[in-house]
Write a protein that holds these residues in place. Structure first.
Motif, mmCIF file in Angstrom:
data_model
loop_
_atom_site.group_PDB
_atom_site.id
_atom_site.type_symbol
_atom_site.label_atom_id
_atom_site.label_comp_id
_atom_site.label_asym_id
_atom_site.label_seq_id
_atom_site.Cartn_x
_atom_site.Cartn_y
_atom_site.Cartn_z
ATOM 1 N N ASP A 1 -13.560 3.322 22.356
ATOM 2 C CA ASP A 1 -14.962 3.541 21.980
ATOM 3 C C ASP A 1 -15.733 4.022 23.198
ATOM 4 O OD1 ASP A 1 -17.545 3.542 21.163
ATOM 5 O OD2 ASP A 1 -17.480 1.557 20.219
ATOM 6 N N PRO A 2 -15.921 5.324 23.320
ATOM 7 C CA PRO A 2 -16.569 5.868 24.521
ATOM 8 C C PRO A 2 -18.044 5.479 24.628
ATOM 9 C CG PRO A 2 -16.128 7.608 22.906
ATOM 10 C CD PRO A 2 -15.531 6.348 22.367
ATOM 11 N N THR A 3 -18.610 4.936 23.554
ATOM 12 C CA THR A 3 -20.039 4.584 23.608
ATOM 13 C C THR A 3 -20.240 3.173 24.164
ATOM 14 O OG1 THR A 3 -20.051 3.603 21.399
ATOM 15 C CG2 THR A 3 -20.438 5.986 21.540
ATOM 16 N N VAL A 4 -19.150 2.427 24.328
ATOM 17 C CA VAL A 4 -19.247 1.039 24.791
ATOM 18 C C VAL A 4 -18.605 0.946 26.170
ATOM 19 C CG1 VAL A 4 -18.490 -1.318 24.292
ATOM 20 C CG2 VAL A 4 -19.154 0.194 22.425
ATOM 21 N N PRO A 5 -19.206 0.217 27.111
ATOM 22 C CA PRO A 5 -18.566 0.079 28.431
ATOM 23 C C PRO A 5 -17.179 -0.550 28.292
ATOM 24 C CG PRO A 5 -20.787 -0.867 28.452
ATOM 25 C CD PRO A 5 -20.487 -0.501 27.033
ATOM 26 N N PRO A 6 -16.243 -0.136 29.150
ATOM 27 C CA PRO A 6 -14.872 -0.640 29.047
ATOM 28 C C PRO A 6 -14.823 -2.165 29.029
ATOM 29 C CG PRO A 6 -15.024 1.075 30.706
ATOM 30 C CD PRO A 6 -16.421 0.803 30.250
ATOM 31 N N GLN A 7 -15.685 -2.805 29.837
ATOM 32 C CA GLN A 7 -15.643 -4.269 29.932
ATOM 33 C C GLN A 7 -16.179 -4.930 28.675
ATOM 34 O OE1 GLN A 7 -16.986 -2.130 32.068
ATOM 35 N NE2 GLN A 7 -16.702 -2.713 34.205
ATOM 36 N N LYS A 8 -16.865 -4.156 27.825
ATOM 37 C CA LYS A 8 -17.516 -4.781 26.667
ATOM 38 C C LYS A 8 -16.935 -4.275 25.352
ATOM 39 C CE LYS A 8 -21.562 -6.331 28.960
ATOM 40 N NZ LYS A 8 -22.719 -5.749 29.635
ATOM 41 N N GLY A 9 -15.648 -4.063 25.324
ATOM 42 C CA GLY A 9 -15.034 -3.726 24.046
ATOM 43 C C GLY A 9 -14.644 -2.275 23.895
ATOM 44 N N GLY A 10 -14.746 -1.487 24.957
ATOM 45 C CA GLY A 10 -14.422 -0.073 24.844
ATOM 46 C C GLY A 10 -12.954 0.263 25.079
ATOM 47 N N LEU A 11 -12.146 -0.729 25.458
ATOM 48 C CA LEU A 11 -10.747 -0.466 25.809
ATOM 49 C C LEU A 11 -9.804 -1.212 24.874
ATOM 50 C CD1 LEU A 11 -10.703 -0.870 29.711
ATOM 51 C CD2 LEU A 11 -10.206 1.240 28.469
ATOM 52 N N SER A 12 -8.630 -0.608 24.658
ATOM 53 C CA SER A 12 -7.603 -1.278 23.853
ATOM 54 C C SER A 12 -6.241 -0.972 24.462
ATOM 55 C CB SER A 12 -7.627 -0.784 22.402
ATOM 56 O OG SER A 12 -8.927 -0.911 21.866
ATOM 57 N N ILE A 13 -5.243 -1.794 24.115
ATOM 58 C CA ILE A 13 -3.876 -1.549 24.579
ATOM 59 C C ILE A 13 -3.022 -1.116 23.384
ATOM 60 C CG2 ILE A 13 -1.776 -2.625 25.493
ATOM 61 C CD1 ILE A 13 -3.497 -4.278 27.339
ATOM 62 N N PHE A 14 -2.315 0.000 23.557
ATOM 63 C CA PHE A 14 -1.467 0.551 22.502
ATOM 64 C C PHE A 14 -0.004 0.435 22.883
ATOM 65 C CE2 PHE A 14 -5.583 2.415 21.904
ATOM 66 C CZ PHE A 14 -5.742 2.355 20.537
ATOM 67 N N LEU A 15 0.817 0.284 21.834
ATOM 68 C CA LEU A 15 2.251 0.096 22.045
ATOM 69 C C LEU A 15 2.984 1.218 21.318
ATOM 70 C CD1 LEU A 15 2.132 -3.671 20.969
ATOM 71 C CD2 LEU A 15 1.931 -2.800 23.294
ATOM 72 N N PHE A 16 3.719 2.042 22.062
ATOM 73 C CA PHE A 16 4.387 3.151 21.364
ATOM 74 C C PHE A 16 5.684 3.584 22.053
ATOM 75 C CE2 PHE A 16 0.760 4.816 23.845
ATOM 76 C CZ PHE A 16 1.420 5.586 24.789
ATOM 77 N N ASP A 17 6.463 4.358 21.285
ATOM 78 C CA ASP A 17 7.752 4.846 21.783
ATOM 79 C C ASP A 17 7.551 5.954 22.796
ATOM 80 O OD1 ASP A 17 9.183 3.148 20.243
ATOM 81 O OD2 ASP A 17 9.532 4.593 18.615
ATOM 82 N N MET A 18 8.390 5.966 23.806
ATOM 83 C CA MET A 18 8.299 7.008 24.823
ATOM 84 C C MET A 18 8.855 8.339 24.330
ATOM 85 S SD MET A 18 6.746 6.071 27.558
ATOM 86 C CE MET A 18 7.274 7.059 28.968
#
Lengths: 386, 400
Positions: B176-193
C-alpha cells in the motif's frame, strides 16, 4: 545455571544502596579522608552494624561464612557510590586470611575486633622489587629463642595501610637450622616496636603506607599461616579478592556510565542536546557493550573460584584483563564526554576514573594478568595437524 | 546465582557429541573447516542427517518439529556441531522463515511450509535488502499489486544470500504505497524462484566467492494466498526477526572452533626454527581473543537464562557487534599467522593437496578467502553502526 540474585543477596544489595543514598556523600567523604587520613569511624561502625564485616568471617569464628558471590553484591554498590571504605583490605582479605589461620585466642580476638569494626587490617605484600609477585620479597622472619619471631624488611604501597591496626605481612621464614626458606604470613600490630609507617594518599583519595619492619620482635603466635600452606592460602584469598574488586569496578563503571548519559541529555550545545549527536550516542553504546561484557566475565570468574588453582588463576586473570580494559575505556570516555566538566575535581566523574585506575593496579595490573593468563593456559590442547 | 553447568547438561553434551562426531562425513568436515560457503549438497546432506535424527530445528517449538530442549541444550548442541566441523545449516528457512511462519502464518501455511523446511527439501532465500534499502528497510521499493486472484510483484532485491540455491523466496514488498511502511504498507510474500519473471544474477564478493546475488522481479505473478499471515504485517514481521535471533549473531560456537584451528595452525607455522605460537606478540593476540570470546560466551549464557532482564534487546545488538568483531579478528589473526602466505587466495581452484602456491600446507586453503568475506560480518544482519544506534535508543532512551 541461574544469574539472578538470591532473596538474601537482593536484601543485602538494598541495604548497601540505602547506606549509599542516605549516609554517603562523595565530596564530604573526600574532604574527611584528606583531613582524617582514614575512612569515617561512624560509617565503618555502620558497616559492622549492618553485618557487612561479618560476612566473610567463617561461621566457626562467629561470622556469617558468606561466599565471594555475596561479597560482590556489596562491593558493586560500594563501587557505584565510590565509597572509600577499607572493605576489601579488612572485610575480605583480612577475614579470609585470619579465617584460614589456626583458631588461636589471638586470632579469634582479631576476628572479633574485625567484625565489630574495632580492628582495621591491611595486607602488606608489596616490596620495591616484587611488583605483584608474592614470593619476590626479601622481608625475613627469623625465629629467635623459643617463642619469638623477628621481622625485618620494607613493605611498600600497602593499601589502607595508613590507619591499619594490624598488618598481615608476608615474609620469608627461615629456621635457625638453615634449610629451605618459604613464604609465610604474620600478623604485625601497627603499634609494635620497630614498625615505622610512612603514610601517603593514593590518586583515589584513599591512604596507603610504606611499612618498615626494623627488628620487630613478636611472639611466635604472630605466625598466621605457616610456610607449608601460606602460598596456597594467599593465592586463593587474592584471587577471591580480585573478583570482588572486579565487582567494585563494575559498579563504578555503571555509575560513571549512568552519570555520563544523564549529562549528555542535560547539556545543550549548538542548540541541541549533546545526547542527540550520533557520535556521542555511539560512544555511550560502546561503553554499554564493554560494561555488559565485563559483567559476563565477572560471572565467569566467580564460577571458577573453586576450580583447581591453575584454572582458577587463569580464569581470574581473564576476568581482570577484561575488567581492566573496560575500566580504562569507560572511565576515560566518561571524562571525555563530560568535556571540561570532566576535569573538575569537585565533580564526581573524574573520581570514578581515579578509583578505576587504582583498582586496575591493585593485586595485579593488565600486564601481570595477561602474563599469568598466558602462562596458565595451555595454548594447544589437541595433537596433530589441523 | 548458580554459575555451573549441571551434570545433566554435561551428559547431554556427551550424548550429542557422540552422535555428531560420527555423523559428519570427513570430506564434508574438511570443507567446513576450510570455511568456504557450504555447497548446496553439503547443506542438504547434513540437514537430512539431522532431520532423520529429529534434530534439524532444535529451536522450533516441539509441535512443529523442535526437540523440546532447553535453551542451554540447544546452545550445547550448536557448540558440538561446530566442534565436529558440521556445516552450518541454511539460515533462511530454519532460522528466519520457520519462526515467521509458526508465529504469523495461517494453519494452511504452517502445515504446507514447515515440514519441507525441516527436512531440507525446500531451500529459501530472504528477499529483504534492495539497492536503496540496506539497513533502512522502510525504504523498500519492490511493489506487490493485487490483480484479480493474483499479486503482481515488481522490483529488485540485492545481497540475496543463497538465491542461487533457493527453491523459494520470502520477499518484503510494499502493498500500500499510500501508507507508511511502518504502519501497514509492507507485506511478506512467499513464492517459487522458478516463477516466470524472476532472474538471478550472481554477485562475486571480494573473496571471489559466490554466495550473494541480485534478484530481479519483473511482473512476477503469484497466487492471492501467497502472503505471509496478513497483508500489511510486513514491518511487524521484519522487526520480529530482529528480536527473535538474539544470540545466534554472536556466532560463539563457530568462533570457538575457529580459535581452536587458529591455535593448531599457529603451532605448526614456523619462523626460522621457532613456532609462531611461541612468539610473545602472537600469544598475546591469541590470549586477548580467547578472553574476549569467553566474555561473549558468558554474555550468551546470561541471555539464555534471562540474565539481562529488560536489557535483552540492546544486549542482542551488543552480541552482534562483539560477535562480528571477534570473527573478523580471528580470521585476520589466522592469515597473519600464515605470514607471507597470507597474500594468496588459496581458493578451490588452486588445488587442495600438495601442489599449493607458495609451497603452502593444505591447512591454508580457505583462510584468506574467509578473512576477506568476513568483512561482511559487521555489515550484514544490521550494520554494527545501526546496532549502536539501537543500543543508544533502547538503553539510554536517545533518538537520532
Amino acid at each position: 545455571m541461574k544469574f539472578s540474585l538470591t532473596d538474601e543477596q537482593s536484601l543485602l544489595r538494598d541495604s548497601v544502596r540505602r547506606f549509599v543514598s542516605e549516609e554517603h556523600d562523595l565530596n564530604r567523604q573526600q574532604e574527611a579522608l584528606r583531613r582524617d587520613a582514614r575512612f569515617s569511624d561512624a560509617h565503618w561502625n555502620m558497616f559492622a552494624e549492618l553485618g557487612w564485616l561479618y560476612l566473610m568471617v567463617p561461621e566457626s569464628a562467629g561470622g556469617l561464612g558468606g561466599s565471594a558471590e555475596d561479597a560482590t553484591v556489596i562491593a558493586e554498590e560500594l563501587g557505584r557510590g565510590l565509597v572509600g571504605a577499607p572493605f576489601l583490605s579488612t572485610a575480605i582479605l583480612g577475614a579470609a586470611l585470619l579465617g584460614a589461620g589456626e583458631p588461636t585466642p589471638q586470632r579469634n580476638e582479631l576476628l572479633s575486633g574485625l567484625m565489630e569494626g574495632r580492628c582495621r587490617l591491611a595486607l602488606a605484600l608489596e616490596e620495591s622489587a616484587s611488583r605483584y609477585e608474592v614470593d619476590a620479597i626479601s622481608t625475613a622472619a627469623q625465629a629467635s629463642g623459643d617463642d619469638e619471631i623477628v621481622l625485618n624488611g620494607q613493605k611498600v604501597l600497602v593499601q589502607d595501610g595508613a590507619d591499619a591496626d594490624a598488618f598481615i605481612v608476608s615474609a620469608i621464614a627461615s629456621s635457625r637450622g638453615g634449610g629451605i626458606s618459604h613464604l609465610a604470613l604474620y600478623v604485625v600490630p601497627s603499634s609494635a616496636a620497630g614498625v615505622e609507617i610512612r603514610r601517603y594518599r593514593t590518586i583515589d583519595g584513599r591512604w596507603a603506607a610504606d611499612v618498615s619492619l626494623n627488628n620487630v620482635h613478636l611472639p611466635s603466635s604472630a605466625l598466621l599461616i605457616p610456610s607449608n600452606r601460606a602460598r596456597e592460602v594467599l593465592e586463593r584469598a587474592l584471587d577471591h579478592a580480585r573478583i570482588i574488586l572486579a565487582s567494585e569496578a563494575l559498579g563504578a563503571m555503571e555509575g560513571a556510565l549512568a552519570m555520563t548519559a544523564d549529562y549528555l541529555k542535560g547539556r545543550t550545545q549548538f542548540g541541541r542536546a549533546l545526547a542527540s549527536y550520533q557520535s556521542l550516542q555511539h560512544r555511550l553504546s560502546d561503553m554499554f557493550v564493554k560494561v555488559e561484557n565485563a559483567r559476563s566475565m565477572l560471572y565467569r570468574g566467580l564460577s571458577m573460584l573453586d576450580a583447581e588453582p591453575d584454572q582458577r588463576a587463569a580464569a581470574v586473570s581473564a576476568t581482570m584483563v577484561t575488567i581492566n580494559q573496560a575500566a580504562e575505556f569507560v572511565g576515560s570516555q566518561a571524562i571525555q564526554l563530560h568535556g571540561g566538566m570532566g576535569m573538575a575535581e569537585e565533580y564526581p566523574i573524574g573520581h570514578f576514573y581515579k578509583r578505576l585506575r587504582v583498582i586496575g593496579k591493585s593485586y595485579g595490573d593488565l600486564s601481570w594478568h595477561m602474563n599469568r593468563y598466558t602462562q596458565m593456559t595451555p595454548m594447544v590442547e589437541m595433537q596433530g595437524a589441523a | 546465582m548458580d554459575l555451573k553447568f549441571s551434570k545433566e547438561d554435561e551428559a547431554f553434551r556427551m550424548m550429542v557429541r557422540e552422535f555428531v562426531r560420527a555423523a559428519v562425513p570427513s570430506d564434508m568436515a574438511l570443507r567446513t573447516r576450510q570455511g568456504f560457503h557450504s555447497t548446496k549438497e553439503d547443506l542438504q546432506t547434513w540437514n537430512r542427517i539431522l532431520f532423520e535424527k529429529g534434530w534439524a530445528a532444535p529451536h522450533w517449538p516441539k509441535e512443529y518439529g523442535g526437540t523440546g530442549w532447553t535453551p542451554l541444550q540447544i546452545y550445547i548442541f550448536e557448540e558440538e556441531c561446530a566442534a565436529a566441523d558440521a556445516p552450518f545449516l541454511s539460515y533462511f528457512g530454519l532460522r528466519l522463515l520457520g519462526p515467521l511462519i509458526y508465529t504469523f502464518g495461517s494453519d494452511e501455511q504452517k502445515a504446507a511450509l514447515l515440514p519441507p523446511i525441516l527436512s531440507g527439501e525446500t531451500f529459501w532465500c530472504q528477499g529483504f535488502s534492495e539497492p536503496s534499502a540496506g539497513s533502512d528497510l522502510a525504504s523498500v521499493k519492490t511493489t506487490a499489486v493485487r490483480d484479480g486472484n493474483e499479486w503482481v510483484i515488481n522490483g529488485q532485491k540485492i545481497w540475496t544470500t543463497e538465491a542461487h540455491y533457493a527453491d523459494r523466496m520470502f520477499c518484503l514488498a510494499r502493498t500500500d504505497p499510500t501508507v507508511p511502511p511502518q504502519k501497514g504498507g509492507l507485506s511478506i510474500f512467499l513464492f517459487d524462484m522458478n516463477a516466470p519473471g524472476i532472474s538471478v544474477r550472481p554477485i562475486i564478493t571480494i573473496d571471489e566467492g559466490h554466495s550473494v546475488n541480485e534478484v530481479f522481479l519483473d511482473n512476477v505473478r503469484i497466487p492471492a494466498d501467497a502472503v505471509l499471515g496478513r497483508v500489511g504485517d510486513g514491518w511487524t514481521q521484519a522487526k520480529f526477526l530482529l528480536s527473535h535471533e538474539r544470540v545466534s549473531n554472536a556466532q560463539v560456537p563457530r568462533s570457538k572452533r575457529d580459535l581452536e584451528l587458529l591455535k593448531q595452525i599457529a603451532a605448526q607455522e614456523r619462523a626460522g626454527g621457532q613456532r609462531i605460537i611461541d612468539l610473545p606478540e602472537v600469544r598475546q593476540r591469541i590470549a586477548e581473543l580467547e578472553i574476549d570470546l569467553y566474555g561473549l560466551e558468558w554474555s550468551v549464557l546470561r541471555e539464555l537464562f534471562n540474565g539481562h532482564g529488560a536489557k535483552s534487546q540492546p544486549i542482542a545488538s551488543g552480541l552482534k557487534i562483539l560477535g562480528s568483531e571477534i570473527q573478523q579478528r580471528l580470521s585476520t589473526l589466522l592469515t597473519d599467522v600464515l605470514g607471507p602466505k597470507g597474500i594468496v587466495l588459496y581458493d578451490e581452484k588452486e588445488g587442495s593437496g600438495d601442489d599449493l602456491p607458495g609451497n603452502a600446507p593444505s591447512y591454508v586453503v580457505g583462510s584468506t578467502a574467509r578473512q576477506l568475506f568476513l568483512r561482511a560480518a559487521s555489515i550484514y544482519a544490521g550494520a554494527n553502526e545501526i546496532q549502536r544506534t539501537i543500543i543508544a535508543k533502547q538503553v539510554f532512551n536517545l533518538s537520532s
